[in-house]
Scaffold this motif. Structure first.
Motif, PDB file in Angstrom:
ATOM      1  N   PRO A 101       0.807  -1.229   0.000  1.00  0.00           N
ATOM      2  CA  PRO A 101       0.000   0.000   0.000  1.00  0.00           C
ATOM      3  C   PRO A 101       0.838   1.275   0.000  1.00  0.00           C
ATOM      4  CG  PRO A 101      -0.924  -1.602   1.525  1.00  0.00           C
ATOM      5  CD  PRO A 101       0.365  -2.182   1.051  1.00  0.00           C
ATOM      6  N   GLU A 102       2.019   1.225   0.602  1.00  0.00           N
ATOM      7  CA  GLU A 102       2.845   2.430   0.636  1.00  0.00           C
ATOM      8  C   GLU A 102       3.326   2.828  -0.756  1.00  0.00           C
ATOM      9  OE1 GLU A 102       7.191   0.557   1.735  1.00  0.00           O
ATOM     10  OE2 GLU A 102       5.741   0.843   3.346  1.00  0.00           O
ATOM     11  N   HIS A 103       3.469   1.866  -1.659  1.00  0.00           N
ATOM     12  CA  HIS A 103       3.852   2.187  -3.027  1.00  0.00           C
ATOM     13  C   HIS A 103       2.696   2.879  -3.761  1.00  0.00           C
ATOM     14  CE1 HIS A 103       6.459  -1.533  -2.231  1.00  0.00           C
ATOM     15  NE2 HIS A 103       7.215  -0.465  -2.069  1.00  0.00           N
ATOM     16  N   ALA A 135       0.554   1.914 -14.361  1.00  0.00           N
ATOM     17  CA  ALA A 135       0.589   0.810 -13.402  1.00  0.00           C
ATOM     18  C   ALA A 135       1.999   0.235 -13.293  1.00  0.00           C
ATOM     19  CB  ALA A 135      -0.400  -0.276 -13.824  1.00  0.00           C
ATOM     20  N   MET A 136       2.740   0.252 -14.386  1.00  0.00           N
ATOM     21  CA  MET A 136       4.121  -0.218 -14.348  1.00  0.00           C
ATOM     22  C   MET A 136       4.991   0.694 -13.487  1.00  0.00           C
ATOM     23  SD  MET A 136       4.688  -1.463 -18.309  1.00  0.00           S
ATOM     24  CE  MET A 136       6.386  -1.961 -18.009  1.00  0.00           C
ATOM     25  N   VAL A 137       4.646   1.961 -13.412  1.00  0.00           N
ATOM     26  CA  VAL A 137       5.384   2.876 -12.537  1.00  0.00           C
ATOM     27  C   VAL A 137       5.286   2.405 -11.086  1.00  0.00           C
ATOM     28  CG1 VAL A 137       5.469   5.237 -11.648  1.00  0.00           C
ATOM     29  CG2 VAL A 137       5.139   4.840 -14.098  1.00  0.00           C
ATOM     30  N   ILE A 138       4.105   2.006 -10.651  1.00  0.00           N
ATOM     31  CA  ILE A 138       3.935   1.500  -9.282  1.00  0.00           C
ATOM     32  C   ILE A 138       4.707   0.199  -9.093  1.00  0.00           C
ATOM     33  CG2 ILE A 138       2.245   0.740  -7.576  1.00  0.00           C
ATOM     34  CD1 ILE A 138       0.193   2.530  -8.836  1.00  0.00           C
ATOM     35  N   SER A 148       8.781   5.142   0.806  1.00  0.00           N
ATOM     36  CA  SER A 148       7.736   5.851   0.052  1.00  0.00           C
ATOM     37  C   SER A 148       8.003   7.351  -0.015  1.00  0.00           C
ATOM     38  CB  SER A 148       6.372   5.578   0.683  1.00  0.00           C
ATOM     39  OG  SER A 148       6.360   6.008   2.045  1.00  0.00           O
ATOM     40  N   TRP A 149       8.578   7.930   1.063  1.00  0.00           N
ATOM     41  CA  TRP A 149       8.815   9.366   1.060  1.00  0.00           C
ATOM     42  C   TRP A 149      10.012   9.751   0.205  1.00  0.00           C
ATOM     43  CZ3 TRP A 149      13.647  10.571   2.825  1.00  0.00           C
ATOM     44  CH2 TRP A 149      14.276   9.640   3.650  1.00  0.00           C
ATOM     45  N   GLN A 150      10.814   8.770  -0.246  1.00  0.00           N
ATOM     46  CA  GLN A 150      11.974   9.074  -1.066  1.00  0.00           C
ATOM     47  C   GLN A 150      11.636   9.250  -2.544  1.00  0.00           C
ATOM     48  OE1 GLN A 150      14.350   5.624   0.423  1.00  0.00           O
ATOM     49  NE2 GLN A 150      15.949   7.150   0.775  1.00  0.00           N
ATOM     50  N   TYR A 151      10.487   8.773  -2.955  1.00  0.00           N
ATOM     51  CA  TYR A 151      10.123   8.881  -4.364  1.00  0.00           C
ATOM     52  C   TYR A 151       9.742  10.320  -4.692  1.00  0.00           C
ATOM     53  CZ  TYR A 151      10.232   3.824  -4.638  1.00  0.00           C
ATOM     54  OH  TYR A 151      10.645   2.521  -4.601  1.00  0.00           O
ATOM     55  N   GLN A 152      10.443  10.867  -5.665  1.00  0.00           N
ATOM     56  CA  GLN A 152      10.226  12.246  -6.071  1.00  0.00           C
ATOM     57  C   GLN A 152       9.785  12.295  -7.535  1.00  0.00           C
ATOM     58  OE1 GLN A 152      10.317  14.560  -3.747  1.00  0.00           O
ATOM     59  NE2 GLN A 152      11.057  13.075  -2.225  1.00  0.00           N
ATOM     60  N   GLU A 215      -3.104  -5.259 -13.878  1.00  0.00           N
ATOM     61  CA  GLU A 215      -4.521  -5.261 -13.507  1.00  0.00           C
ATOM     62  C   GLU A 215      -4.701  -5.406 -12.000  1.00  0.00           C
ATOM     63  OE1 GLU A 215      -6.057  -8.414 -15.872  1.00  0.00           O
ATOM     64  OE2 GLU A 215      -6.167  -7.208 -17.715  1.00  0.00           O
ATOM     65  N   GLU A 216      -3.830  -6.158 -11.347  1.00  0.00           N
ATOM     66  CA  GLU A 216      -3.902  -6.265  -9.890  1.00  0.00           C
ATOM     67  C   GLU A 216      -3.594  -4.919  -9.238  1.00  0.00           C
ATOM     68  OE1 GLU A 216      -1.290  -9.323  -8.661  1.00  0.00           O
ATOM     69  OE2 GLU A 216      -2.516 -10.963  -9.444  1.00  0.00           O
ATOM     70  N   ILE A 217      -2.638  -4.195  -9.785  1.00  0.00           N
ATOM     71  CA  ILE A 217      -2.301  -2.878  -9.246  1.00  0.00           C
ATOM     72  C   ILE A 217      -3.471  -1.923  -9.412  1.00  0.00           C
ATOM     73  CG2 ILE A 217      -0.819  -0.869  -9.645  1.00  0.00           C
ATOM     74  CD1 ILE A 217       1.438  -2.818 -10.293  1.00  0.00           C
ATOM     75  N   GLN A 218      -4.128  -1.973 -10.535  1.00  0.00           N
ATOM     76  CA  GLN A 218      -5.279  -1.098 -10.756  1.00  0.00           C
ATOM     77  C   GLN A 218      -6.455  -1.477  -9.866  1.00  0.00           C
ATOM     78  OE1 GLN A 218      -6.065  -1.385 -14.980  1.00  0.00           O
ATOM     79  NE2 GLN A 218      -3.947  -0.836 -15.508  1.00  0.00           N
ATOM     80  N   ALA A 219      -6.582  -2.775  -9.535  1.00  0.00           N
ATOM     81  CA  ALA A 219      -7.699  -3.226  -8.702  1.00  0.00           C
ATOM     82  C   ALA A 219      -7.539  -2.794  -7.247  1.00  0.00           C
ATOM     83  CB  ALA A 219      -7.822  -4.746  -8.788  1.00  0.00           C
ATOM     84  N   PHE A 220      -6.340  -2.379  -6.841  1.00  0.00           N
ATOM     85  CA  PHE A 220      -6.150  -1.936  -5.459  1.00  0.00           C
ATOM     86  C   PHE A 220      -7.001  -0.693  -5.175  1.00  0.00           C
ATOM     87  CE2 PHE A 220      -3.993   0.684  -2.279  1.00  0.00           C
ATOM     88  CZ  PHE A 220      -3.848  -0.212  -1.237  1.00  0.00           C
ATOM     89  N   ASP A 221      -7.053   0.233  -6.118  1.00  0.00           N
ATOM     90  CA  ASP A 221      -7.878   1.438  -5.979  1.00  0.00           C
ATOM     91  C   ASP A 221      -8.519   1.711  -7.332  1.00  0.00           C
ATOM     92  OD1 ASP A 221      -9.116   3.751  -5.246  1.00  0.00           O
ATOM     93  OD2 ASP A 221      -7.278   4.934  -4.998  1.00  0.00           O
ATOM     94  N   PRO A 222      -9.576   0.976  -7.673  1.00  0.00           N
ATOM     95  CA  PRO A 222     -10.160   1.089  -9.018  1.00  0.00           C
ATOM     96  C   PRO A 222     -10.764   2.456  -9.315  1.00  0.00           C
ATOM     97  CG  PRO A 222     -11.557  -0.256  -7.597  1.00  0.00           C
ATOM     98  CD  PRO A 222     -10.293  -0.003  -6.835  1.00  0.00           C
ATOM     99  N   GLU A 223     -11.014   3.252  -8.284  1.00  0.00           N
ATOM    100  CA  GLU A 223     -11.622   4.566  -8.494  1.00  0.00           C
ATOM    101  C   GLU A 223     -10.591   5.660  -8.765  1.00  0.00           C
ATOM    102  OE1 GLU A 223     -14.810   4.852  -8.765  1.00  0.00           O
ATOM    103  OE2 GLU A 223     -15.092   2.727  -8.263  1.00  0.00           O
ATOM    104  N   LEU A 224      -9.310   5.324  -8.765  1.00  0.00           N
ATOM    105  CA  LEU A 224      -8.280   6.326  -9.040  1.00  0.00           C
ATOM    106  C   LEU A 224      -8.433   6.828 -10.467  1.00  0.00           C
ATOM    107  CD1 LEU A 224      -5.822   7.675  -7.668  1.00  0.00           C
ATOM    108  CD2 LEU A 224      -4.395   5.931  -8.745  1.00  0.00           C
TER     109      LEU A 224
END
Length: 235
Positions: A101-103, A135-138, A148-152, A215-224
């Protein structure tokens, strides 16, 4: 008869007897200048009982485990029970994702960056940033091993550049990322490629992302809102 002269007393006399009948020892303390010679034990070394080899093997296993922990978790395949009928059991292969989730939180935070917002609005044809590339970025964030706070902002564009490099046959559009970031200034491109190489190395050279994982990454928060960037829906 001529008397014999008394013989001279030796320098070190033998132990004398005390009045109690017990011998007295004469202890002579002599100081010898210079360091004393090290004592060398001439006895043969004992043969190894095999404990050191066992301990070394255990230490090597622990070192390998620590190295694996530093590299970060990798996606693994597990077998789960799908159905059970009598004595027959059916197994189904299921992949375990390493995306945490932090990603997702780091990615969502970067979507609020004004430069990234401007870039996504600029890419109206979704040539560089459709939902699968994003989704590949995540997925790359989860493999790079940073907090997570290091990603700029620069990590977002590096990951997006790598996603285009892996998935798109036409390599020309990804050059527009440089144009958007630096304009006509080519002096900063070598630094971008250097950071890109470091990012790839931090991922352990694992750049391939399957469609299932996207698709699994997108299913984590489908409303994004970025998951609505679908090329098939373009007019």
């Amino acid at each position: 008869m001529t008397s014999r002269p008394p013989s001279p007393q030796p320098e070190h006399q033998s132990p004398q007897s005390s009045t109690s009948g017990y011998p007295l020892e004469v202890i002579v303390n002599e100081e010898i200048p210079g360091p004393s010679a090290p004592r060398v034990d001439s006895s043969p070394l004992p043969q190894s009982s095999g404990l050191k080899r066992v301990w070394s093997a255990a230490f090597q296993d622990e070192t390998d485990e620590e190295t694996d922990e530093e590299r970060g978790p990798e996606a693994e395949d597990v077998w789960v029970v799908e159905s059970l009928c009598g004595l027959k059991m059916r197994l189904k292969r299921q992949r375990v994702s390493t995306v945490l989730p932090e990603h997702h939180e780091a990615f969502t935070r970067l979507l609020e960056d004004p430069v990234i917002k401007k870039f996504l609005a600029w890419d109206r044809d979704l040539l560089l940033s459709d939902k699968y590339l994003l989704a590949m970025v995540i997925a790359y964030f989860s493999r790079a091993g940073l907090f997570s706070w290091q990603y700029q902002r620069i990590h977002f564009f590096i990951a997006l550049y790598l996603a285009n490099d892996m998935e798109e046959d036409n390599q020309a559009p990804k050059q527009a990322i440089f144009s958007f970031l630096y304009g006509e200034n080519r002096a900063k491109r070598p630094l971008f490629h250097k950071l890109r190489f470091q990012f790839i190395r931090s991922m352990g050279w694992r750049m391939r992302v399957s469609r299932e994982e996207c698709e699994e990454i997108q299913a984590f928060d489908p409303e994004l809102w970025v998951w609505g960037r679908d090329r098939t829906l373009l007019p």
